[in-house]
Design a protein around this motif. Structure first.
Motif, PDB file in Angstrom:
ATOM      1  N   GLY A 168       0.766  -1.239   0.000  1.00  0.00           N
ATOM      2  CA  GLY A 168       0.000   0.000   0.000  1.00  0.00           C
ATOM      3  C   GLY A 168       0.793   1.282   0.000  1.00  0.00           C
ATOM      4  O   GLY A 168       0.204   2.357   0.163  1.00  0.00           O
ATOM      5  N   ASP A 169       2.131   1.205  -0.139  1.00  0.00           N
ATOM      6  CA  ASP A 169       2.961   2.408  -0.207  1.00  0.00           C
ATOM      7  C   ASP A 169       2.733   3.254   1.046  1.00  0.00           C
ATOM      8  O   ASP A 169       2.850   2.767   2.157  1.00  0.00           O
ATOM      9  CB  ASP A 169       2.676   3.171  -1.491  1.00  0.00           C
ATOM     10  N   SER A 170       2.352   4.511   0.880  1.00  0.00           N
ATOM     11  CA  SER A 170       2.156   5.405   2.023  1.00  0.00           C
ATOM     12  C   SER A 170       0.776   5.253   2.663  1.00  0.00           C
ATOM     13  O   SER A 170       0.522   5.785   3.744  1.00  0.00           O
ATOM     14  CB  SER A 170       2.325   6.865   1.589  1.00  0.00           C
ATOM     15  N   GLY A 171      -0.128   4.556   1.986  1.00  0.00           N
ATOM     16  CA  GLY A 171      -1.506   4.454   2.455  1.00  0.00           C
ATOM     17  C   GLY A 171      -2.417   5.510   1.879  1.00  0.00           C
ATOM     18  O   GLY A 171      -3.607   5.543   2.195  1.00  0.00           O
ATOM     19  N   ILE A 172      -1.892   6.346   0.982  1.00  0.00           N
ATOM     20  CA  ILE A 172      -2.722   7.422   0.435  1.00  0.00           C
ATOM     21  C   ILE A 172      -3.930   6.881  -0.310  1.00  0.00           C
ATOM     22  O   ILE A 172      -5.002   7.495  -0.310  1.00  0.00           O
ATOM     23  CB  ILE A 172      -1.881   8.352  -0.479  1.00  0.00           C
ATOM     24  N   ASN A 173      -3.794   5.696  -0.911  1.00  0.00           N
ATOM     25  CA  ASN A 173      -4.907   5.101  -1.647  1.00  0.00           C
ATOM     26  C   ASN A 173      -5.465   3.853  -0.964  1.00  0.00           C
ATOM     27  O   ASN A 173      -6.143   3.046  -1.612  1.00  0.00           O
ATOM     28  CB  ASN A 173      -4.471   4.758  -3.077  1.00  0.00           C
ATOM     29  N   SER A 174      -5.211   3.716   0.321  1.00  0.00           N
ATOM     30  CA  SER A 174      -5.764   2.567   1.044  1.00  0.00           C
ATOM     31  C   SER A 174      -7.277   2.683   1.149  1.00  0.00           C
ATOM     32  O   SER A 174      -7.824   3.766   1.402  1.00  0.00           O
ATOM     33  CB  SER A 174      -5.165   2.485   2.451  1.00  0.00           C
ATOM     34  N   LEU A 175      -7.953   1.572   0.972  1.00  0.00           N
ATOM     35  CA  LEU A 175      -9.407   1.546   1.117  1.00  0.00           C
ATOM     36  C   LEU A 175      -9.787   1.717   2.581  1.00  0.00           C
ATOM     37  O   LEU A 175      -9.096   1.221   3.480  1.00  0.00           O
ATOM     38  CB  LEU A 175      -9.954   0.233   0.570  1.00  0.00           C
ATOM     39  N   PHE A 176     -10.886   2.438   2.826  1.00  0.00           N
ATOM     40  CA  PHE A 176     -11.402   2.728   4.165  1.00  0.00           C
ATOM     41  C   PHE A 176     -10.371   3.465   5.019  1.00  0.00           C
ATOM     42  O   PHE A 176     -10.315   3.297   6.230  1.00  0.00           O
ATOM     43  CB  PHE A 176     -11.886   1.443   4.849  1.00  0.00           C
ATOM     44  N   ARG A 177      -9.574   4.293   4.367  1.00  0.00           N
ATOM     45  CA  ARG A 177      -8.538   5.055   5.068  1.00  0.00           C
ATOM     46  C   ARG A 177      -9.125   5.976   6.135  1.00  0.00           C
ATOM     47  O   ARG A 177      -8.510   6.198   7.178  1.00  0.00           O
ATOM     48  CB  ARG A 177      -7.745   5.890   4.055  1.00  0.00           C
ATOM     49  N   GLU A 178     -10.307   6.508   5.878  1.00  0.00           N
ATOM     50  CA  GLU A 178     -10.914   7.461   6.810  1.00  0.00           C
ATOM     51  C   GLU A 178     -11.959   6.822   7.722  1.00  0.00           C
ATOM     52  O   GLU A 178     -12.535   7.505   8.568  1.00  0.00           O
ATOM     53  CB  GLU A 178     -11.577   8.608   6.021  1.00  0.00           C
ATOM     54  N   HIS A 179     -12.204   5.521   7.546  1.00  0.00           N
ATOM     55  CA  HIS A 179     -13.285   4.903   8.312  1.00  0.00           C
ATOM     56  C   HIS A 179     -12.920   3.437   8.550  1.00  0.00           C
ATOM     57  O   HIS A 179     -13.313   2.557   7.796  1.00  0.00           O
ATOM     58  CB  HIS A 179     -14.611   5.021   7.538  1.00  0.00           C
ATOM     59  N   ASN A 180     -12.166   3.194   9.620  1.00  0.00           N
ATOM     60  CA  ASN A 180     -11.690   1.841   9.891  1.00  0.00           C
ATOM     61  C   ASN A 180     -11.490   1.631  11.383  1.00  0.00           C
ATOM     62  O   ASN A 180     -11.389   2.588  12.156  1.00  0.00           O
ATOM     63  CB  ASN A 180     -10.380   1.576   9.137  1.00  0.00           C
ATOM     64  N   GLN A 181     -11.406   0.376  11.752  1.00  0.00           N
ATOM     65  CA  GLN A 181     -11.031   0.007  13.125  1.00  0.00           C
ATOM     66  C   GLN A 181      -9.523   0.097  13.287  1.00  0.00           C
ATOM     67  O   GLN A 181      -9.008   0.561  14.293  1.00  0.00           O
ATOM     68  CB  GLN A 181     -11.517  -1.407  13.435  1.00  0.00           C
ATOM     69  N   LEU A 182      -8.818  -0.345  12.255  1.00  0.00           N
ATOM     70  CA  LEU A 182      -7.368  -0.173  12.156  1.00  0.00           C
ATOM     71  C   LEU A 182      -6.980  -0.258  10.699  1.00  0.00           C
ATOM     72  O   LEU A 182      -7.680  -0.853   9.884  1.00  0.00           O
ATOM     73  CB  LEU A 182      -6.596  -1.204  13.000  1.00  0.00           C
ATOM     74  N   LEU A 183      -5.838   0.355  10.368  1.00  0.00           N
ATOM     75  CA  LEU A 183      -5.307   0.304   9.010  1.00  0.00           C
ATOM     76  C   LEU A 183      -3.827  -0.006   9.092  1.00  0.00           C
ATOM     77  O   LEU A 183      -3.036   0.805   9.579  1.00  0.00           O
ATOM     78  CB  LEU A 183      -5.520   1.629   8.281  1.00  0.00           C
ATOM     79  N   HIS A 184      -3.464  -1.208   8.672  1.00  0.00           N
ATOM     80  CA  HIS A 184      -2.071  -1.625   8.625  1.00  0.00           C
ATOM     81  C   HIS A 184      -1.578  -1.601   7.178  1.00  0.00           C
ATOM     82  O   HIS A 184      -2.317  -1.987   6.266  1.00  0.00           O
ATOM     83  CB  HIS A 184      -1.898  -3.032   9.195  1.00  0.00           C
ATOM     84  N   ILE A 185      -0.343  -1.175   6.995  1.00  0.00           N
ATOM     85  CA  ILE A 185       0.288  -1.144   5.672  1.00  0.00           C
ATOM     86  C   ILE A 185       1.492  -2.069   5.692  1.00  0.00           C
ATOM     87  O   ILE A 185       2.364  -1.957   6.576  1.00  0.00           O
ATOM     88  CB  ILE A 185       0.769   0.274   5.306  1.00  0.00           C
ATOM     89  N   HIS A 186       1.544  -2.975   4.730  1.00  0.00           N
ATOM     90  CA  HIS A 186       2.755  -3.785   4.535  1.00  0.00           C
ATOM     91  C   HIS A 186       3.341  -3.416   3.188  1.00  0.00           C
ATOM     92  O   HIS A 186       2.722  -3.642   2.145  1.00  0.00           O
ATOM     93  CB  HIS A 186       2.437  -5.275   4.570  1.00  0.00           C
ATOM     94  N   ASP A 187       4.522  -2.804   3.193  1.00  0.00           N
ATOM     95  CA  ASP A 187       5.135  -2.335   1.951  1.00  0.00           C
ATOM     96  C   ASP A 187       6.638  -2.234   2.153  1.00  0.00           C
ATOM     97  O   ASP A 187       7.110  -1.875   3.244  1.00  0.00           O
ATOM     98  CB  ASP A 187       4.564  -0.964   1.565  1.00  0.00           C
ATOM     99  N   ILE A 188       7.399  -2.530   1.104  1.00  0.00           N
ATOM    100  CA  ILE A 188       8.860  -2.501   1.203  1.00  0.00           C
ATOM    101  C   ILE A 188       9.427  -1.104   1.023  1.00  0.00           C
ATOM    102  O   ILE A 188      10.618  -0.893   1.229  1.00  0.00           O
ATOM    103  CB  ILE A 188       9.501  -3.444   0.158  1.00  0.00           C
ATOM    104  N   SER A 189       8.594  -0.134   0.664  1.00  0.00           N
ATOM    105  CA  SER A 189       9.127   1.176   0.288  1.00  0.00           C
ATOM    106  C   SER A 189       9.692   1.951   1.466  1.00  0.00           C
ATOM    107  O   SER A 189      10.634   2.729   1.314  1.00  0.00           O
ATOM    108  CB  SER A 189       8.034   2.008  -0.389  1.00  0.00           C
ATOM    109  N   GLY A 190       9.110   1.781   2.648  1.00  0.00           N
ATOM    110  CA  GLY A 190       9.597   2.519   3.802  1.00  0.00           C
ATOM    111  C   GLY A 190       9.236   3.991   3.798  1.00  0.00           C
ATOM    112  O   GLY A 190       9.793   4.766   4.590  1.00  0.00           O
ATOM    113  N   VAL A 191       8.316   4.421   2.947  1.00  0.00           N
ATOM    114  CA  VAL A 191       7.937   5.831   2.887  1.00  0.00           C
ATOM    115  C   VAL A 191       7.103   6.194   4.110  1.00  0.00           C
ATOM    116  O   VAL A 191       6.558   5.340   4.802  1.00  0.00           O
ATOM    117  CB  VAL A 191       7.142   6.148   1.596  1.00  0.00           C
ATOM    118  N   GLU A 192       6.989   7.493   4.379  1.00  0.00           N
ATOM    119  CA  GLU A 192       6.186   7.967   5.499  1.00  0.00           C
ATOM    120  C   GLU A 192       4.715   7.654   5.244  1.00  0.00           C
ATOM    121  O   GLU A 192       4.205   7.859   4.142  1.00  0.00           O
ATOM    122  CB  GLU A 192       6.380   9.471   5.678  1.00  0.00           C
TER     123      GLU A 192
END
Length: 289
Positions: free
Chosen positions: A141-165
Motif C-alpha cells: 500500500g505504499d504510504s496508504g494514500i490510496n488505502s481503502l477505508f482510510r478514513e473509516h476503519n477500526q485499524l489500518l495496517h500497511i505492509h510495503d517494502i518502500s519505507g515511505v512515510e
C-alpha cells in the motif's frame, strides 16, 4: 504451482505451457533501470556485415496463455532487478531518467500524490460485505494514500517494502505482526501488474486471512484486453512493455486466486478517470474455501 522462471515458459497465473509468442521491445527507461541497457544506433562505421543499420533496443517477447488469456512479458525480473527498477520510486533521479526517454511523463507525477477519486466507489461496492468500521491490511500500500477505508476503519495496517512515510492513522505491519492480527479485509490494489511472480505475491497474504476475512485484489483492466474481449491472439498486438509486465483477464485472475484455495465472491469492473487518463479497474473479492 507456477515455477519461478527467469524467462517465462509457463503461464504466470495457471501454469499452462500453451503460450502464443511474439517479438516486442522493452521500453528504454525500464531497460536502463533493470539491465543498464541504453538504446544504440548501429551505423556503417560499426563494420557489421550481416546486421542492418538502425536503432537497436532491448528485445523481449509478448506471451499470451491460451488457457486463461493472461498476457505478459517473458522477462521475469529478479528481486535485485525489481529493486533497481523501483529504487527511490518517482524521486528526482527517477523522474529525470524517465523524462529523458519519455518527455510526456513530466506532466504525470503530480497526480500520483493525490488520492484516486474512484476509491469511494470501490468502498461503496465492498461495504455490504464488511463491518461498519473494518480492520484493514493494505498489502503493497505504499504510504496508504490510496488505502481503502482510510478514513473509516477500526485499524489500518500497511505492509510495503518502500519505507515511505505513512498517512496519519496508518501503521506499518511486518509479516510477524500480520500473523498476530485479525483483519476483516486484506487488500492488494494496483500491484500485481508490476510483480514478476503474482501468484507467489498473493500467497504471502494468505496468513493474514482468518475466519470471516475477505481479500480484495485490484488490477488495471488494460485497454488492449478491453478492446478485444476474450481474444487469445493479442501477443502480436503487444509490441512494447513498460512497468506493467502483466495484463490480466478476469479468467486469469480467477484461476490465480482459486489455485491458492480462495473462492471468488464477486467481481468489480469499474471505469475510472484518474486525472491524466481514463481506463478501467478490475477487482476480485474472495475468501478462503
Amino acid at each position: 504451482m507456477v515455477s519461478r522462471e527467469l524467462i517465462a515458459r509457463h503461464c504466470i497465473c495457471c501454469g499452462g505451457g500453451n503460450l502464443e509468442k511474439s517479438p516486442a521491445v522493452l521500453m528504454p527507461f525500464v531497460a536502463l533501470r533493470v539491465f543498464g541497457h541504453e538504446p544504440v544506433e548501429i551505423t556503417e562505421d560499426w563494420g557489421l556485415r550481416d546486421l542492418r543499420q538502425g536503432m537497436a533496443y532491448t528485445l523481449c517477447n509478448s506471451l499470451q496463455c491460451q488457457n486463461c488469456g493472461a498476457l505478459f512479458l517473458d522477462y521475469r525480473f529478479t528481486d535485485e532487478q525489481m529493486e533497481a527498477l523501483y529504487r527511490n520510486y518517482r524521486d528526482e533521479l527517477y523522474n529525470e531518467q524517465r523524462i529523458r526517454f519519455e518527455p510526456g511523463y513530466a506532466n504525470v507525477p503530480p497526480h500520483y500524490h493525490q488520492r484516486a477519486n474512484y476509491l469511494c466507489e470501490v468502498e461503496a461496492w465492498l461495504a455490504p460485505y464488511l463491518p461498519e468500521a473494518p480492520a484493514v491490511l493494505d498489502f503493497g500500500g505504499d504510504s496508504g494514500i490510496n488505502s481503502l477505508f482510510r478514513e473509516h476503519n477500526q485499524l489500518l495496517h500497511i505492509h510495503d517494502i518502500s519505507g515511505v512515510e505513512l498517512v496519519p492513522g496508518a501503521e506499518r505491519a511486518d509479516l510477524e505482526r500480520i500473523r498476530q492480527c485479525h483483519y476483516d479485509l486484506v487488500t492488494c490494489s494496483q500491484v500485481l501488474e508490476h510483480v514478476p511472480y503474482p501468484l507467489d505475491f498473493v500467497k504471502q497474504m494468505l496468513p493474514a486471512l482468518g475466519t470471516g476475512s475477505l481479500i480484495y485484489v485490484e488490477v488495471p483492466h488494460e485497454a488492449l484486453l478491453r478492446a478485444h474481449p476474450g481474444s487469445l491472439q493479442l501477443a502480436t498486438c503487444k509490441r512494447h512493455w513498460h512497468e506493467h509486465v502483466n495484463f490480466f483477464t478476469e479468467s486469469s485472475m480467477r484461476v490465480l486466486l482459486e489455485s491458492l484455495g480462495l473462492v471468488v465472491v464477486d467481481v468489480l469492473h469499474l471505469p475510472v478517470d484518474i486525472g491524466w487518463t481514463q481506463g478501467e479497474v478490475m477487482g476480485l473479492l474472495a475468501r478462503q474455501a
